[in-house]
Design an enzyme around this catalytic site. Structure first.
Site, PDB file in Angstrom:
ATOM      1  N   ASP A  55       0.804  -1.219   0.000  1.00  0.00           N
ATOM      2  CA  ASP A  55       0.000   0.000   0.000  1.00  0.00           C
ATOM      3  C   ASP A  55       0.840   1.274   0.000  1.00  0.00           C
ATOM      4  OD1 ASP A  55      -2.136  -1.675   0.142  1.00  0.00           O
ATOM      5  OD2 ASP A  55      -2.447  -1.416   2.300  1.00  0.00           O
ATOM      6  N   GLU A 109       2.988   2.405   6.495  1.00  0.00           N
ATOM      7  CA  GLU A 109       3.142   0.986   6.796  1.00  0.00           C
ATOM      8  C   GLU A 109       3.437   0.197   5.523  1.00  0.00           C
ATOM      9  OE1 GLU A 109       3.288  -0.193   9.886  1.00  0.00           O
ATOM     10  OE2 GLU A 109       2.844   1.785  10.732  1.00  0.00           O
ATOM     11  N   TYR A 165     -11.795  -2.865  -0.205  1.00  0.00           N
ATOM     12  CA  TYR A 165     -11.118  -3.140   1.049  1.00  0.00           C
ATOM     13  C   TYR A 165     -11.780  -2.429   2.239  1.00  0.00           C
ATOM     14  CZ  TYR A 165      -7.312  -4.466   4.000  1.00  0.00           C
ATOM     15  OH  TYR A 165      -6.578  -5.038   4.987  1.00  0.00           O
TER      16      TYR A 165
END
Length: 801
Positions: free
Chosen positions: A82, A86, A285
């Site tokens: 992504d 993170e 998502y």
DNA sequence: CAGTGAGCGAGCTTCCGCTTGACTT
């Protein structure tokens, strides 16, 4: 030989992308992070400029091995995690752990899963953004330092196994502070006046209320007396148009809130159901903080709206994210295909899908046009007017599809239709009622409203809202429960025709459904942390840290420098607190026992909160009851606790007594326990006869549970998950190959021995009675089972290929 | 499930964010 290896975070995403990219591309998933700081120790070399010590996470060893093998034979490796902090770190950890080579590794990003977006990403690769990675490392190290240095302070000063952290401690504090606001709240009684009027001409009825509150019954009566003789004249009619706009499509947080309000889901339930919808390709998502929509989604929503409702209902909109600290790596939560109006699945899945579908569709629909009318009715002889408001929907727009609900909804019937009324008209009163009311304390948080609050403070992330709420409940800091309200008598005054009558009504106040309450431990820990670590407990701590992390991501400051600035005062404070602070049990003196003259106090003991009378030899203890808090317990309530257990008499030569335990009042007889019947039995007054009746009822129902009972105490019982063996208060699983009804005593014996030997080898933990140890034992056995399973499936894989 | 509440000491606990399954007494 593989041409291209693409690594994404989620397996469902991998499947979709593989379809878009064709056979030259092998798409695999890393299942999130693959490496983390060492699990055991601090995992940070403080002396060496905070050098992190990473290891492959236990549950990712197999994944890493597979990816490594594939990467070795791939011509090009595409790291497609992504596009956020993170995700960037995952890409870097993959690069390091898989020992990738810079020359054939490419970093790509896309935030919508469409063919165009992915092909575009492939055309525009970049390098791993080390600054962004460093921002993540700083975030990780900061959280580890806070969690692993503060928690041990709690073990020493409050109780072992407790935890503290940047997110969870603040979440608990929100609940504690709210509870204190509620305790400090002084409810006020008042009277609310409502009226029903009719127009003189058409005799059409409508409602109007007095906005002012009357403080006493006398003042209310005075007003009603005036109304009795008064003329009611319309002094003002105000009409103004207004528009209402649809809400943006769902993010994790808003989905959790609406699913809680409209479907009654817990936040973890919402996430579990959404996960299933995602895995089956029905929705995008579900862990996202973004309200962005792909162009494709906007276009297809438009097509659906125009086709079914007409062009007038369509209005394409793109939304921008407002929430603090949003990272926007994904789209909003929406249906993958807008033409799919309903899905296959169980009731919960269908309901959640419908919610997501309607919210998305509504977000692409026209504004609703309304006309609001406010009418003021003057009461002759009084300064206090009646007000009526009405709303007429001129054009329903998005309201046709979706209405958002709100936490503070009181069934206000404000949207009623008003009859035609003009200024100067005289209206007739039909009925005027004045009802006694109480001002309301601020509401307790629900799981979903806590998530909302955390999001506005920028604390926690979409992937952690649900787990954090579970954690603070598991630690015993907060409790989710429903509580019955208290019935109160209230007065109602009615003015009808020429008489005023007074009625007494019963109304229940303070009913709480699935609300979050702090425990004594939650309050004691919050106070302890607040007084010793005010910095971390500050609601702005995370927001300030985020600013610093942004600077790191921009390359303006070195991450170790930021950590260093935080760490040195922080660590000094840890040392100081360990040395200087007292052990904290939340002890509080309530007063003196009128019987013995001894001091009555409360504190948290080894087994939880308790009350205590006296000291030394004659000391007596009693546990607090469910719903009681040390902070608010009165002397009278404490003394009440010592009235149980109460002896009732003898039955079958054994003593019968009644007590109050964690799960409510119970009867004890011959070492077995029977619950009192809720609503019927009162522990303070229950007779021996009723108690014996309850014991016999219990015996009868127990009989039905028993399949077989052997002489030595081994029993085969029917439980929630089918038959099981019970022996010496422990339960044993019956292997599926055996039939419960046909088991002999010997066979049961061997099952018990087998299970017992298994238990002692798999868990080194000595059996204790606390919840925490029971839980750790469970996870221990679980992980070992998992590990062996993983090995097995891996073997099968290699033989298949 | 519901009694309990001393004291010693060994060995353990704990964070936040990314991801899915496994499996229940």
């Amino acid at each position: 030989m593989i041409e291209n290896l693409v690594i994404v975070e989620s397996p469902a995403k991998a499947k979709t992308i593989e379809r878009f990219l064709g056979s030259n591309y092998t798409v695999k998933s890393s299942f999130g992070h693959i490496r983390d700081l060492e699990k055991k120790d601090l995992g940070i070399d403080i002396e060496n400029n905070f050098q992190p010590k990473y290891e492959i996470s236990a549950d990712k060893k197999a994944v890493v091995k597979e990816l490594k093998a594939l990467a070795k034979e791939a011509k090009t490796v595409w790291l497609a995690s992504d596009e956020d902090r993170e995700g960037e770190a995952i890409a870097w950890h993959l690069f390091e752990a898989l020992k990738l080579k810079p020359e054939n590794t490419k970093r790509i990003v896309f935030h919508e899963i469409t063919k165009d977006a992915i092909l575009h990403a492939i055309q525009n690769p970049r390098n791993i953004d080390r600054n962004l990675v460093n921002a993540q490392q700083a975030r990780r190290v900061l959280d580890r330092l806070v969690g692993f240095e503060v928690s041990p302070v709690l073990w020493k000063k409050v109780k072992p196994s407790l935890s503290a952290g940047r997110v969870q401690s603040v979440a608990v504090k929100l609940i504690v502070e709210r509870e204190r606001e509620i305790n400090a709240f002084k409810e006020q009684q008042y009277y609310k006046v409502n009226g029903i009027f009719e127009t003189a001409a058409e005799q059409a009825e409508f409602k109007a209320d007095v906005e002012e509150r009357f403080d006493t019954k006398e003042h209310t009566l005075e007003f009603l007396e005036i109304c009795k003789k008064a003329q009611f004249t319309v002094s003002q009619v105000e009409t103004k148009p207004s528009v209402r706009k649809p809400s943006p499509p769902f993010t994790t947080s808003t989905l959790q809130q609406e699913a809680s309000r409209k479907l009654g889901f817990s936040v973890s339930q919402t996430m579990a159901v959404a996960q299933k919808l995602y895995e089956r390709g029905y929705i995008t998502y579900m862990r996202t903080d973004s309200v962005n929509l792909s162009d494709l989604a906007i276009r297809s929503a438009k097509a659906v709206i125009c086709q079914t409702l007409g062009e007038r209902y369509s209005k394409s909109r793109q939304f921008t994210t407002q929430s603090k600290g949003a990272q926007e790596a994904h789209e909003a939560i929406r249906p993958t295909y807008m033409d799919k109006t309903a899905i296959e699945g169980d009731r919960n899945e269908q309901a959640l899908y419908e919610l997501i579908y309607k919210r998305m569709l509504a977000s692409q629909m026209a504004d609703a046009e309304l006309e609001k009318t406010n009418i003021t009715i003057r009461v002759s002889g009084s300064e206090i007017p009646f007000m009526a408001s009405g709303e007429v929907v001129i054009f329903d727009g998005f309201l046709r599809m979706y209405r958002e609900s709100h936490d503070d909804e009181h069934d206000d019937e404000k949207t009623t239709l008003l009859p035609q009324i003009n200024k100067g008209n005289v209206v007739n009163r039909k009925l005027i009622t004045a009802t006694e009311q109480y001002t309301q304390h601020p509401p307790r948080y629900t799981e979903a409203s806590l998530v909302k609050k955390m999001e506005t403070l920028g604390i926690g992330r979409p992937s952690t809202y649900a787990p954090t709420i579970t954690t603070i409940q598991n630690r015993g800091y907060i409790i989710k429960e429903s509580r019955e309200g208290v019935e109160k008598q209230i007065q109602q005054l009615e003015l009808k025709e020429d008489s005023i009558q007074v009625f007494t009504l019963k109304k229940t106040f303070g009913t709480e459904k699935k609300k979050l309450f702090p425990s004594d431990m939650g309050m004691v820990v919050t106070d302890f942390l607040d007084s010793h670590f005010p910095n971390i407990m500050n609601y702005n701590f995370t927001a300030q840290a985020e600013e610093a992390l942004d600077d790191i991501a921009e390359g303006d400051i070195e991450w170790q420098k930021m950590i260093g600035q935080f760490y040195s005062p922080f660590h000094d404070n840890i040392e100081k607190t360990l040395k200087n602070s007292e052990r904290n049990t939340g002890a509080r003196v309530l007063g003196t026992d009128p019987v013995s003259g001894e001091t009555v106090s409360v504190r948290i003991g080894r087994f939880g909160p308790m009350a205590q009378i006296g000291e030394g030899e004659k000391v007596r203890y009693a546990g607090l009851r469910k719903g009681q808090l040390m902070e608010t317990l009165t002397l009278a309530e404490a003394l009440e606790l010592f009235k149980f257990p109460r002896k009732l008499g003898m039955f079958e030569d054994k003593e019968v007594s009644v007590g109050i335990g964690r799960f409510g009042p119970y009867i004890k007889h011959n070492n077995s326990f029977v619950s009192l019947k809720k609503g019927e039995d009162d522990p303070a007054s229950i007779s021996l006869e009723t108690a014996i009746q309850r014991i016999e009822e219990k015996r009868e129902s127990d009989k039905n549970k028993q399949i077989k009972v052997f002489a030595n105490g081994i029993m085969i019982l029917n439980g929630r998950f089918g038959p099981y063996i019970s022996y010496e208060k422990k339960n044993f699983k019956i292997p599926k190959t055996l039939k419960a009804e046909e088991l002999t005593q010997e066979e049961c014996q061997t099952i018990i021995e087998k299970e017992n030997s298994k238990k002692t080898t798999s868990s080194k933990v000595k059996s204790r009675t606390t919840k925490a140890s029971a839980k750790s034992k469970k996870t221990n056995t679980k992980t070992t089972v998992k590990a062996t399973k993983a090995k097995k499936t891996k073997k099968e894989d290699t033989t298949d290929r």
